[in-house]
Design a protein around this motif. Structure first.
Motif, mmCIF file in Angstrom:
data_model
loop_
_atom_site.group_PDB
_atom_site.id
_atom_site.type_symbol
_atom_site.label_atom_id
_atom_site.label_comp_id
_atom_site.label_asym_id
_atom_site.label_seq_id
_atom_site.Cartn_x
_atom_site.Cartn_y
_atom_site.Cartn_z
ATOM 1 N N GLY A 5 -14.894 -2.146 -4.173
ATOM 2 C CA GLY A 5 -14.433 -2.415 -5.535
ATOM 3 C C GLY A 5 -13.015 -1.947 -5.743
ATOM 4 N N GLY A 6 -12.382 -2.491 -6.781
ATOM 5 C CA GLY A 6 -11.008 -2.128 -7.099
ATOM 6 C C GLY A 6 -10.823 -1.962 -8.597
ATOM 7 N N LYS A 65 -14.378 -9.063 -6.211
ATOM 8 C CA LYS A 65 -13.514 -10.222 -6.385
ATOM 9 C C LYS A 65 -14.043 -11.112 -7.515
ATOM 10 C CE LYS A 65 -11.837 -10.056 -1.666
ATOM 11 N NZ LYS A 65 -11.915 -10.587 -0.301
ATOM 12 N N PHE A 69 -15.384 -3.862 1.370
ATOM 13 C CA PHE A 69 -14.706 -3.636 0.088
ATOM 14 C C PHE A 69 -15.753 -3.279 -0.970
ATOM 15 C CE2 PHE A 69 -12.942 -5.654 -3.883
ATOM 16 C CZ PHE A 69 -11.970 -4.703 -4.106
ATOM 17 N N ARG A 93 -2.911 -0.315 -8.376
ATOM 18 C CA ARG A 93 -4.237 -0.842 -8.029
ATOM 19 C C ARG A 93 -4.885 0.127 -7.050
ATOM 20 N NH1 ARG A 93 -7.729 -4.903 -8.149
ATOM 21 N NH2 ARG A 93 -8.964 -5.320 -6.295
ATOM 22 N N GLU A 114 -8.195 0.650 -4.525
ATOM 23 C CA GLU A 114 -9.283 -0.070 -3.846
ATOM 24 C C GLU A 114 -10.114 0.926 -3.038
ATOM 25 O OE1 GLU A 114 -7.668 -3.281 -1.549
ATOM 26 O OE2 GLU A 114 -7.305 -4.523 -3.328
ATOM 27 N N GLN A 119 0.845 -1.188 0.000
ATOM 28 C CA GLN A 119 0.000 0.000 0.000
ATOM 29 C C GLN A 119 0.882 1.240 0.000
ATOM 30 O OE1 GLN A 119 -2.428 1.962 3.397
ATOM 31 N NE2 GLN A 119 -3.774 0.406 2.527
ATOM 32 N N GLU A 139 -7.413 -1.696 -11.688
ATOM 33 C CA GLU A 139 -5.988 -1.707 -11.981
ATOM 34 C C GLU A 139 -5.719 -0.987 -13.297
ATOM 35 O OE1 GLU A 139 -4.433 -5.659 -11.884
ATOM 36 O OE2 GLU A 139 -5.012 -5.992 -9.794
ATOM 37 N N LEU A 156 -15.383 -0.236 -11.308
ATOM 38 C CA LEU A 156 -14.826 -0.945 -10.161
ATOM 39 C C LEU A 156 -15.251 -2.407 -10.219
ATOM 40 C CD1 LEU A 156 -15.412 1.629 -7.274
ATOM 41 C CD2 LEU A 156 -13.229 0.985 -8.277
ATOM 42 N N GLY A 205 -9.359 -0.215 5.301
ATOM 43 C CA GLY A 205 -8.918 -1.425 4.619
ATOM 44 C C GLY A 205 -8.783 -2.616 5.548
ATOM 45 N N TYR A 231 -13.145 1.460 -0.086
ATOM 46 C CA TYR A 231 -13.774 0.795 1.057
ATOM 47 C C TYR A 231 -14.825 1.700 1.689
ATOM 48 C CZ TYR A 231 -10.009 -2.656 0.978
ATOM 49 O OH TYR A 231 -9.139 -3.646 0.611
ATOM 50 N N ARG A 241 -3.340 6.316 1.221
ATOM 51 C CA ARG A 241 -4.807 6.216 1.284
ATOM 52 C C ARG A 241 -5.400 7.618 1.390
ATOM 53 N NH1 ARG A 241 -5.400 3.005 6.940
ATOM 54 N NH2 ARG A 241 -4.317 1.494 5.627
#
Length: 473
Positions: free
Chosen positions: A54-55, A76, A52, A33, A35, A1, A57, A73, A46, A37, A4
């Motif tokens: 969404g993420g 998993k 979570f 990446r 992410e 990380q 890349e 986003l 986190g 939250y 943030r």
């Protein structure tokens, strides 16, 4: 990380003020990446207590080339997070733009609270050319105060107004609400130019006024590589492949052109390593792929500048994978021959670059990657072609494949002395980088790309500075 953002409460469309600073390297693929939250505030963001959302890349190259990247986003296992998107905006922070220190205060603000006074904070937005607004700074909240004085802060002139003193700024004052439903108190519009004039007048807007403090100065812009890329300059990538007989019969496992299903050959490794960097800077993802030194169908005459997709009207392939497929499919159709003449391909790309130069805009720059296994046989013509190309928006990378003696290539590189044409005319700028692939045989492809592309940003800036072409916008 790496870092943030701040937490923004009770908001499904948050605009984060936190700026993430990342070192940028053109010659590397830098993957990021992001992410998101939903924070429950029990511990750090986190943690297992947080949800979570969404993420996403992407690469740093994609962000700077597009300036504003919006992507969906994902949860998993590749599932979309509903219709959620994230937008990442990039700006260059460099030392040559200058910083300004600003201090704002307000007087006699409206009281939005019943049992206490408003808790005001200020947001400053830069209004861009497309009329979109970019949050530049969000102050701290001053509790229970209708005439707040916010802490002074420093901001680069690039972030504040893109170094354009007449660019509009929107300043908005809000009454903070712990649930995220902030009340609008008022707004005003100004410019950095107006702020400078107002320094001794004690006001900028009717309700709220700002007074710049500290040093203010006239900006002399020194444009950087990122200024041109973020201004929309595209990097057009052309690969030229040596198909002379000295490579060996492609059907033989000893050939430099042998297609091993388990291990790419040196030609493939080099073109993919460099191409993966360049593709982030070309919006249509189409790359020219040429060959030289082979007899080609239908008449099997020797050609030193043929399209490996055999389409003379359009030598572009779809993406790096398209170049790989065209290379593999053309091998059985051609006859490896000779000699190793590279001047025709340099001149071919130079003609396209010359057309681009006439636009007098920093809109396209050309990188020619020449992959060859041997000594150049048209050395005089090649030197002449490079001298001519040094006046154009163009850089040349030569990767020597195999174990030949590449001593002559060091002359073209120009690192040991200024390259001159046969008549003695020097290059305007050093545009050639030569690297023997064998030095990177046991290294990762990224190490090769890093070495051969390291000089490109400087070459781009040198060209546009010489031409006095500013970035587009």
């Amino acid at each position: 990380q790496v870092d943030r953002s701040e937490v923004i409460k009770s908001n499904l469309n948050p605009v984060f003020a936190k700026i993430f600073t990342v070192d940028y390297y053109f010659e590397e693929v830098q993957k990021l990446r992001f992410e998101v939250y939903d924070s429950h505030g029990h511990a750090g963001v986190g943690t297992h207590d947080d949800d979570f959302l969404g993420g996403m890349e992407c690469t740093v190259g994609q962000i700077v080339a597009q300036k504003r990247v919006t992507k969906p986003l994902f949860l998993k296992y590749g599932k979309f997070a509903g219709k959620s998107t994230i937008t990442v905006i990039s700006e260059e922070i460099s030392g040559n733009n200058g910083y300004v220190e600003l201090a704002f205060r307000a007087k006699k603000l409206d009281d939005k609270d019943l049992f206490s006074k408003s808790d005001p904070f200020l947001e400053i937005y830069r209004i861009d050319d497309d009329r979109s607004e970019q949050l530049v700074y969000r102050t701290e909240v001053v509790k229970n105060n209708l005439s707040p004085i916010w802490e002074p802060f420093k901001v680069s002139l690039n972030s504040l107004c893109s170094c354009e003193e007449k660019r509009k700024l929107r300043c908005v004052v809000w009454d903070y609400d712990s649930r995220g439903k902030h009340d609008f108190i008022g707004e005003f519009f100004t410019t950095f130019e107006e702020m400078q004039k107002a320094m001794g007048e004690n006001k900028v807007g009717a309700r709220t006024w700002g007074q710049p403090v500290g040093s203010l100065w006239k900006i002399h812009r020194v444009y950087s590589f990122l200024d041109y890329i973020m201004g929309g300059c595209q990097i057009h990538y052309t690969v030229a492949i040596d198909f002379t007989a000295s490579n060996g019969d492609p059907r033989n496992s000893c050939s430099l052109h042998y297609i091993n299903p388990y291990q790419p050959n040196e030609y493939l490794k080099a073109l993919v390593a460099v191409g993966e960097i360049c593709q982030d800077y070309d919006s249509d993802k189409k790359f020219s792929a040429l060959g030289f030194g082979a007899r080609i169908p239908p008449k099997y005459e020797v050609s030193h500048d043929f399209a490996i997709n055999f389409n003379p009207d359009n030598d572009e392939c779809e993406g790096i994978q398209g170049v790989v497929e065209s290379y593999q499919s053309c091998l059985p159709k051609i006859q490896l021959y000779g000699p190793t003449n590279v001047a025709p391909i340099i001149s071919k790309v130079a003609r396209v670059a010359a057309d681009e130069e006439r636009t007098k805009e920093a809109s396209q720059y050309f990188i020619l990657l020449i992959l060859t296994d041997g000594v150049v046989t048209d050395m005089a013509d090649t030197r002449e072609a490079i001298v001519r190309a040094s006046y154009l928006p163009m850089s040349i990378i030569i990767v020597g494949v195999g174990n030949a003696d590449f001593t002559d290539m060091q002359i073209l590189d120009g690192d040991d002395g200024i390259l001159r044409s046969p008549k003695g005319e020097p290059v305007l700028r050093d545009i050639v980088q030569f690297v023997p692939f064998r030095e990177f045989k046991n290294a990762s492809p990224t190490a090769l790309a890093k070495c051969v592309l390291a000089e490109v940003p400087k070459q781009v800036v040198e060209y546009y500075s010489y031409k006095a072409f500013p970035p587009r916008c």
